[in-house]
Motif scaffolding. Sequence first.
Motif, PDB file in Angstrom:
ATOM      1  N   HIS A  78       0.833  -1.202   0.000  1.00 21.38           N
ATOM      2  CA  HIS A  78       0.000   0.000   0.000  1.00 21.38           C
ATOM      3  C   HIS A  78       0.868   1.254   0.000  1.00 21.38           C
ATOM      4  O   HIS A  78       1.397   1.660   1.029  1.00 21.38           O
ATOM      5  N   HIS A 241      -9.217   1.139   0.231  1.00 25.69           N
ATOM      6  CA  HIS A 241      -9.196   1.272   1.682  1.00 25.69           C
ATOM      7  C   HIS A 241     -10.427   0.569   2.250  1.00 25.69           C
ATOM      8  O   HIS A 241     -11.516   0.673   1.676  1.00 25.69           O
ATOM      9  N   GLU A 244     -11.280   1.888   7.477  1.00 22.57           N
ATOM     10  CA  GLU A 244     -10.045   2.457   8.017  1.00 22.57           C
ATOM     11  C   GLU A 244     -10.259   3.229   9.313  1.00 22.57           C
ATOM     12  O   GLU A 244      -9.349   3.330  10.125  1.00 22.57           O
ATOM     13  N   SER A 245     -11.447   3.797   9.500  1.00 28.72           N
ATOM     14  CA  SER A 245     -11.680   4.658  10.658  1.00 28.72           C
ATOM     15  C   SER A 245     -13.136   4.533  11.093  1.00 28.72           C
ATOM     16  O   SER A 245     -13.974   3.963  10.389  1.00 28.72           O
ATOM     17  N   HIS A 278      -5.675  -1.403   5.470  1.00 33.44           N
ATOM     18  CA  HIS A 278      -6.086  -1.041   6.832  1.00 33.44           C
ATOM     19  C   HIS A 278      -6.986  -2.112   7.455  1.00 33.44           C
ATOM     20  O   HIS A 278      -6.554  -2.832   8.334  1.00 33.44           O
ATOM     21  N   SER A 279      -8.263  -2.176   7.077  1.00 33.79           N
ATOM     22  CA  SER A 279      -9.152  -3.243   7.578  1.00 33.79           C
ATOM     23  C   SER A 279      -9.168  -3.292   9.108  1.00 33.79           C
ATOM     24  O   SER A 279      -8.939  -4.338   9.709  1.00 33.79           O
ATOM     25  N   CYS A 300      -1.102  -1.629   7.688  1.00 31.64           N
ATOM     26  CA  CYS A 300      -0.316  -0.390   7.618  1.00 31.64           C
ATOM     27  C   CYS A 300      -0.182   0.171   9.028  1.00 31.64           C
ATOM     28  O   CYS A 300      -0.902   1.109   9.418  1.00 31.64           O
ATOM     29  N   ASN A 304      -1.930   3.572  10.740  1.00 30.90           N
ATOM     30  CA  ASN A 304      -3.069   3.234  11.599  1.00 30.90           C
ATOM     31  C   ASN A 304      -2.968   3.963  12.934  1.00 30.90           C
ATOM     32  O   ASN A 304      -3.976   4.409  13.495  1.00 30.90           O
ATOM     33  N   ALA A 308      -6.288   5.807  12.231  1.00 28.63           N
ATOM     34  CA  ALA A 308      -7.320   4.773  12.171  1.00 28.63           C
ATOM     35  C   ALA A 308      -8.277   4.765  13.357  1.00 28.63           C
ATOM     36  O   ALA A 308      -9.308   4.090  13.307  1.00 28.63           O
ATOM     37  N   ASP A 329       1.998   2.577   3.493  1.00 24.01           N
ATOM     38  CA  ASP A 329       1.020   3.664   3.392  1.00 24.01           C
ATOM     39  C   ASP A 329       1.693   5.019   3.265  1.00 24.01           C
ATOM     40  O   ASP A 329       1.204   6.013   3.785  1.00 24.01           O
TER      41      ASP A 329
END
Length: 454
Positions: A78, A241, A244-245, A278-279, A300, A304, A308, A329
């Motif tokens: 990434h 992505h 991610e958040s 991310h996940s 990442c 993160n 994140a 990232d």
Amino acid sequence: MTEIKFGVLGQYFHCPVKGDFEYASNALVLVDDKGVIASVLTEKDADFQTQLSQLSANKQLIELSSSQYLMPGMVDLHVHAPQFPQAGKGLDLPLYDWLQDYTFPLEAKFEDLNFAKKIYPELVQSLLANGTTSAVYFATIHKHTSVELARECLKQGQRGFIGKVNMDEASQCPPFYIEPSTRDALIDTEDFIQQVLQLEGNEHQLVSPVVTPRFVPSCTSEMLQGLGELVQKYHCHVQTHCSESDWARDYSQEKYGKTDVEIYSDFGLMTSKTILAHSIFLTPNDHAVIKATGASIAHCPLSNMYFANAAMQTREILDNELKCGLGSDLAGAPIPSIFHTCLDAVNHSRVREDGTSTYLPADSRGESGSRISFLESYWMATVGGGQAIDARVGLFQPGFEFDALIVDTAVADSNIFILDEMDSAKDKLEKIITLNSRQNIRKVWVKGQLVIEK
């Protein structure tokens, strides 16, 4: 019939088993003229000395010194290629401000081919010099400069996976950086795929196109549907992505009533060639869908920590046998080194396990049993990354492509200090992972081609 192109004699590390490693103190790795490992011999093998003598006589032997180690090439799952000039800037800002003040204005500049030609050669060179032999890149919404990034990877010999970014949701994209229309974006994306596949010199597909919806909030459902149809037509890689958040997760729930993984699956974007950056907020059903489709996660860790809002379930993902590799990232994390990302991944898991709040008692401050080891992080950076890009890389075994580095621990100004009488093989590997810097990497090969020599 293939012929032996060269051999490398010396010590090496790799991780055939997740969580463990293999060290060879004196091995001969034979590489054929297609860049594939033909055999790996040790002094126990009957033809070791014969092969060694023949290679030496033909000046086809590369012999490592006692301070040098052969290691697999690193895979970065990434990278935001256009963000390279902003690496190290503004990382104390909230994500929204960072994107609006730095990222989107910078990415918009890549409409200019001359600007892209100034940045992309430096980026690819920097990653190769840091040992990244394979990289999965987000480019920008601009077709012509995204193709230029693919051309640059091919020129420098890096195994590159390049995506023309797609973002057409007007409520979530700045007016100066958005697709002219969904239809135009899909036409450009298909043309981009075809152009990359047909690049001169790319007959062996060292460089591959990647379908790239930026993330759920930046894409309309029509865009996601159209991109899914392109994936089914061309069977190419997908990158995006994923959860991610808190904000991204909540957006998907509010608009679709589903998780990112479920949304991507509905639109035909979840395949064995899908890479989910991310996940963070994965549900048990997300785990099941990722496992069933064979998709991969790009962990990442440093970005993160910045953006994140939570720590990734790395321990659970590895234990559940989901495919997982590492991503720098860049520039959400500023350091273009997957060796450094290995260290970040361990740090990320340790913080998660121990917790941070001094207002809570130690036994309720963190999530016990969630740490990962350096060997697991290094496995993700090599073997796990190779699985994600669907390439036979990351191991010194016959049939694997020779993506490799020579790391020298005794170069001038090295941070790595090894004492043979004190350091076991595992100690040496962990020191190399944690203390490696750009000057330690002396040679880099991609598919048997020497691309960096210092």
